[in-house]
Scaffold this motif. Structure first.
Motif, short mmCIF file in Angstrom:
data_model
loop_
_atom_site.label_atom_id
_atom_site.label_comp_id
_atom_site.label_asym_id
_atom_site.label_seq_id
_atom_site.Cartn_x
_atom_site.Cartn_y
_atom_site.Cartn_z
N ALA A 91 -8.55 27.91 -41.53
CA ALA A 91 -9.98 27.67 -41.39
C ALA A 91 -10.25 26.52 -40.43
CB ALA A 91 -10.60 27.40 -42.76
N ALA A 92 -9.47 25.45 -40.55
CA ALA A 92 -9.66 24.29 -39.69
C ALA A 92 -9.38 24.64 -38.23
CB ALA A 92 -8.75 23.14 -40.13
N VAL A 93 -8.24 25.26 -37.98
CA VAL A 93 -7.87 25.59 -36.60
C VAL A 93 -8.87 26.59 -36.01
CG1 VAL A 93 -6.11 26.70 -35.16
CG2 VAL A 93 -5.44 25.07 -36.94
N GLY A 94 -9.28 27.57 -36.81
CA GLY A 94 -10.25 28.55 -36.32
C GLY A 94 -11.57 27.91 -35.96
N SER A 95 -12.02 26.97 -36.79
CA SER A 95 -13.28 26.28 -36.51
C SER A 95 -13.18 25.44 -35.24
CB SER A 95 -13.67 25.40 -37.70
OG SER A 95 -14.83 24.65 -37.42
N ILE A 96 -12.10 24.69 -35.11
CA ILE A 96 -11.93 23.83 -33.93
C ILE A 96 -11.92 24.65 -32.66
CG2 ILE A 96 -10.32 22.27 -32.76
CD1 ILE A 96 -9.42 21.42 -35.66
N LYS A 97 -11.16 25.74 -32.67
CA LYS A 97 -11.01 26.55 -31.46
C LYS A 97 -12.28 27.33 -31.11
CE LYS A 97 -5.99 27.19 -31.39
NZ LYS A 97 -4.89 28.18 -31.31
N SER A 98 -13.14 27.54 -32.10
CA SER A 98 -14.33 28.37 -31.85
C SER A 98 -15.55 27.56 -31.45
CB SER A 98 -14.67 29.19 -33.10
OG SER A 98 -15.11 28.34 -34.16
N GLN A 99 -15.49 26.23 -31.53
CA GLN A 99 -16.67 25.42 -31.25
C GLN A 99 -17.04 25.45 -29.77
OE1 GLN A 99 -18.58 24.03 -33.67
NE2 GLN A 99 -17.10 25.07 -35.01
N ASP A 100 -18.34 25.45 -29.51
CA ASP A 100 -18.86 25.37 -28.16
C ASP A 100 -20.03 24.38 -28.18
OD1 ASP A 100 -19.52 25.73 -25.53
OD2 ASP A 100 -20.49 27.68 -25.82
N PRO A 101 -19.90 23.19 -27.60
CA PRO A 101 -18.77 22.77 -26.78
C PRO A 101 -17.51 22.50 -27.61
CG PRO A 101 -20.26 20.93 -27.12
CD PRO A 101 -20.93 22.14 -27.69
N SER A 102 -16.38 22.63 -26.96
CA SER A 102 -15.10 22.39 -27.62
C SER A 102 -14.97 20.90 -27.98
CB SER A 102 -13.96 22.80 -26.69
OG SER A 102 -12.71 22.56 -27.30
N PRO A 103 -14.48 20.57 -29.17
CA PRO A 103 -14.34 19.16 -29.54
C PRO A 103 -13.38 18.42 -28.61
CG PRO A 103 -14.09 20.59 -31.46
CD PRO A 103 -14.07 21.47 -30.26
N ASP A 104 -13.70 17.18 -28.33
CA ASP A 104 -12.78 16.31 -27.61
C ASP A 104 -11.84 15.60 -28.58
OD1 ASP A 104 -13.97 16.31 -24.73
OD2 ASP A 104 -15.69 16.03 -26.07
N PHE A 105 -12.36 15.32 -29.77
CA PHE A 105 -11.59 14.62 -30.80
C PHE A 105 -11.72 15.36 -32.12
CE2 PHE A 105 -13.19 11.08 -28.03
CZ PHE A 105 -11.97 10.78 -27.42
N VAL A 106 -10.65 15.30 -32.90
CA VAL A 106 -10.62 15.92 -34.23
C VAL A 106 -10.08 14.90 -35.22
CG1 VAL A 106 -9.44 17.67 -35.62
CG2 VAL A 106 -10.43 18.30 -33.42
N SER A 107 -10.69 14.84 -36.39
CA SER A 107 -10.33 13.85 -37.41
C SER A 107 -10.15 14.53 -38.76
CB SER A 107 -11.46 12.80 -37.50
OG SER A 107 -11.39 12.07 -38.70
#
Length: 359
Positions: free
Chosen positions: A62-78
């Motif tokens: 779920a985390a990886v799918g959310s990160i990869k699907s965001q527009d704009p793509s995140p620059d940082f992840v926490s």
């Protein structure tokens, strides 16, 4: 286990490292500034309590799918409350095809707040005997990183007796190509007691927030810009957040339904998860608090009035421990924020060190 004295010494050394170059002008700065827009994706994943230390419950997916699907793509992840096996799996998936989130090779950091008990049988205990803590990822290449130990929220007697405790900290990393920019993640204690003196000391959560404030001030004094995300275990309008909120802006503070507060992020009322229930998003109305925050220093926002935004997302309900019963993947929601930051243009910071390899 880390003793109180060791934790205090580490905190002092960490702060000294920040302030050592505070009065020095960064090489190449020359008063030149630029603006950059950054998007931050943050999640307290309850890696042990809800996900049992496993990377196979569906939380990682779920985390990886959310990160990869965001527009704009995140620059940082926490991430907060993440187990080391979960961190490794997320790290590898973010850099792997198809649809890799990052092409960087030095983009991941993990900082343990709780070490496994060496006397426990393998595969038992917190995170099934692995380290537990915080993690951050950068889409761009990272340079140096630091873990700043915060004031201890346990006593030496508790540590000696084997009681569960964490060395609360803030993890920060510097960008390779924009060395005036740092990203940090932290997880403040839930404890509201007074330590080390139960009568005369300030409350420990207030002390930790004050330490975060002082570390961030050190970055500012050194000419650096930053964004910091995390579970602060305090709502933006609480008095103990005052020392931070006087100089910082929370990126969800302009939510039209809850100005200066934002949408709730942590569950106290399990009946409410969907942000589109039609109810107001404030804790006072829904019973769920806003304690996950993304902070930018107000005077580094390119437009302090409207140069930022944030939103929280429903908790995925696709996780399972027993491979049969699906449940919420965490007791916190993902928080995503974007801000345009002013940062100085320079190539070398005083005291730069060779960056470690991705952990």
């Amino acid at each position: 286990m880390r003793s109180i004295k060791r934790a205090a010494a580490a905190a002092a050394l960490a702060l000294a490292a920040v302030f050592a170059s505070g009065g020095a002008a960064p090489a190449g700065a020359a008063g030149t500034t630029t603006t950059e827009t950054y998007t931050v994706w943050h999640w307290n994943v309850s890696g042990h309590k809800i996900n049992g230390g496993l990377a196979t419950t569906g939380m990682v997916a779920a985390a990886v799918g959310s990160i990869k699907s965001q527009d704009p793509s995140p620059d940082f992840v926490s991430f907060n409350e993440i187990c080391y096996a979960q961190y490794k799996e997320i790290r590898d998936q973010l850099n792997s095809a198809p649809n890799a989130w990052t092409q960087a090779t030095n983009y991941a950091r993990f900082s343990a707040t709780h070490q496994p008990d060496p006397a426990a049988p393998p595969g038992t205990g917190i995170c099934k005997g692995q380290e537990f803590g915080n993690a951050l990822f950068s889409k761009a290449q990272l340079r140096s990183s630091q873990t700043f130990i915060l004031p201890a929220d346990y006593t030496q007697a508790e540590a000696d007796s084997g009681a569960y405790h964490e060395d609360r900290s803030m993890l920060c990393a510097q960008l390779e190509d924009q060395q005036s920019m740092k990203f940090c993640t932290t997880h403040i204690t839930t404890a509201n007691r007074r330590l080390p003196d139960p009568v005369n000391s300030a409350k420990i959560n207030t002390q930790q927030l004050g330490a975060v404030r002082d570390i961030l001030k050190g970055f500012t004094d050194n000419g650096e810009s930053y964004l910091v995300a995390g579970d602060f275990n305090a709502e933006p309008d609480m008095s103990r957040m005052g020392s931070l909120m006087t100089t910082h802006t929370e990126l969800d503070s302009t939510d039209s339904r809850c100005l200066n507060y934002g949408e709730w992020t942590a569950i106290d009322n399990p009946a409410i998860n969907d942000p589109d229930t039609g109810l107001a998003p404030c804790a006072a109305n829904e019973g769920n608090p806003k304690i996950d925050l993304i902070l930018a220093r107000t005077d580094k926002l390119a437009d302090p009035a409207q140069g930022f935004t944030a939103d929280s997302k429903s908790i995925p309900a696709t996780c399972t421990i027993d491979r049969e019963t699906q449940q919420l993947c965490s007791d916190h929601r993902v928080l995503i924020g974007t801000a345009t930051i002013t940062l100085p243009v320079f190539t070398t910071l005083p005291g730069d060190v060779t960056p470690p390899a991705a952990g």
